[in-house]
Design an enzyme around this catalytic site. Structure first.
Site, PDB file in Angstrom:
ATOM      1  N   GLY A  29       0.820  -1.131  -0.078  1.00 24.05           N
ATOM      2  CA  GLY A  29       0.041  -0.011  -0.055  1.00 24.05           C
ATOM      3  C   GLY A  29       0.964   1.337   0.055  1.00 24.05           C
ATOM      4  N   SER A  30       0.223   2.220   0.196  1.00 31.61           N
ATOM      5  CA  SER A  30       0.830   3.790   0.084  1.00 31.61           C
ATOM      6  C   SER A  30       1.598   3.875   1.211  1.00 31.61           C
ATOM      7  CB  SER A  30      -0.295   4.807  -0.230  1.00 31.61           C
ATOM      8  OG  SER A  30      -1.201   4.616   0.778  1.00 31.61           O
ATOM      9  N   GLY A  85      -0.069  -1.230   6.298  1.00 35.24           N
ATOM     10  CA  GLY A  85      -0.883  -0.058   6.227  1.00 35.24           C
ATOM     11  C   GLY A  85      -2.473  -0.514   6.634  1.00 35.24           C
ATOM     12  N   ALA A  86      -3.559   0.462   6.353  1.00 33.04           N
ATOM     13  CA  ALA A  86      -4.807  -0.152   6.690  1.00 33.04           C
ATOM     14  C   ALA A  86      -5.690   0.894   5.927  1.00 33.04           C
ATOM     15  CB  ALA A  86      -5.459  -0.184   8.144  1.00 33.04           C
ATOM     16  N   GLY A  98      -7.105  -3.942   2.170  1.00 34.14           N
ATOM     17  CA  GLY A  98      -7.462  -4.691   0.914  1.00 34.14           C
ATOM     18  C   GLY A  98      -7.786  -3.593  -0.097  1.00 34.14           C
ATOM     19  N   GLY A  99      -7.805  -2.167   0.129  1.00 30.97           N
ATOM     20  CA  GLY A  99      -7.862  -1.082  -0.886  1.00 30.97           C
ATOM     21  C   GLY A  99      -6.993  -1.402  -1.933  1.00 30.97           C
ATOM     22  N   GLU A 106      -1.551 -10.317   2.791  1.00 32.28           N
ATOM     23  CA  GLU A 106      -1.295  -9.270   3.964  1.00 32.28           C
ATOM     24  C   GLU A 106      -1.534 -10.086   5.441  1.00 32.28           C
ATOM     25  OE1 GLU A 106      -1.646  -4.981   2.067  1.00 32.28           O
ATOM     26  OE2 GLU A 106      -3.305  -5.967   2.968  1.00 32.28           O
TER      27      GLU A 106
END
Ligand code: MLT
Length: 232
Positions: A29-30, A85-86, A98-99, A106
């Protein structure tokens, strides 16, 4: 502002939890991009030996880019800590993830770790799930089952589950595991119900994994708008 908050949280989490000779999970993720940047800096500056287990193709690329030691769960089935991340964190530290589409690996990697440390910006902090994150709960499914799973989830719990489409390709998004993702826009759900719902969704034939991380996070680092960090 948001990027700065992500960076603050990621740097603080690595500084607090990274130790020599650790085997760590590297999330996706970011925000994790900043965590790996700090990880590489610390490994180099402090002469640490750290072995990294990736949670996605993106994580593999980050580990490779920074020249870090790559491993997997076959060689290292037990991890000291996983950083990730979340998309949303509730007040009990339950997560929607899961975005970025990497929820299954994960969750597998997080479940192998003694501690799961989450890094996030202030936008991800909520009292209850669905309060801030409006894109729905990601659910990875076997491709042939997607319509069946969609109908079952909508019948069992209400709301609407939508097949996630790819951005730069015609057709559905395909995960690192060659599966599809349904994004379930769920109705209002009391927080004590999520554990049961997670089990019930995981019991539907065709479901690989949900992006609900219930009682898995050890600590969450939030980067705030004013440049401070909140650790919960
Ligand atoms: C995810 O859970 O999909 C991502 O890790 C969230 C993020 O971008 O940090």
């Amino acid at each position: 502002m948001v990027e700065e908050a992500k960076k603050l949280a990621a740097f603080a989490a690595i500084d607090d939890h990274l130790k020599n000779n650790m085997i760590i999970g590297v999330g996706s993720g970011s925000t994790i991009v900043y965590a790996v940047e700090r990880l590489a800096e610390k490994i180099k500056n402090d002469g640490l030996i750290v072995t990294c287990v990736p949670t996605s193709f993106q994580a593999r690329q980050l580990i490779t880019k920074h020249g870090l030691i790559m491993s997997d769960l076959e060689r290292n089935p037990q991890l000291d800590v996983a950083f990730d991340g979340a998309d949303e964190v509730d007040e009990k530290l339950n997560l929607i993830k899961g975005g970025g589409g990497c929820l299954t690996q994960e969750k597998i990697v997080a479940s192998a770790a003694k501690k799961l440390i989450i890094v996030a910006d202030f936008n991800k902090r909520a009292i209850k799930l669905g309060e801030r994150w409006k894109k729905g709960l990601p659910i990875e499914v076997i491709p042939m089952s997607y319509m069946l799973v969609k109908r079952k989830i909508e019948t069992m719990f209400g709301g609407e589950a939508t097949l996630r489409m790819a951005q730069a390709k015609a057709g559905p998004l395909v995960t690192d595991n060659s599966n599809f993702i349904l994004d379930w826009k769920f109705p209002a759900i009391p927080k004590e119900e999520w554990k049961r719902i997670n089990l019930e969704i995981n019991n539907i034939a065709g479901v690989v994994e949900t992006g609900l991380f219930i009682e898995m996070a050890t600590q969450v680092y939030f980067g705030n708008q004013d440049g401070t960090i909140t650790v919960v």
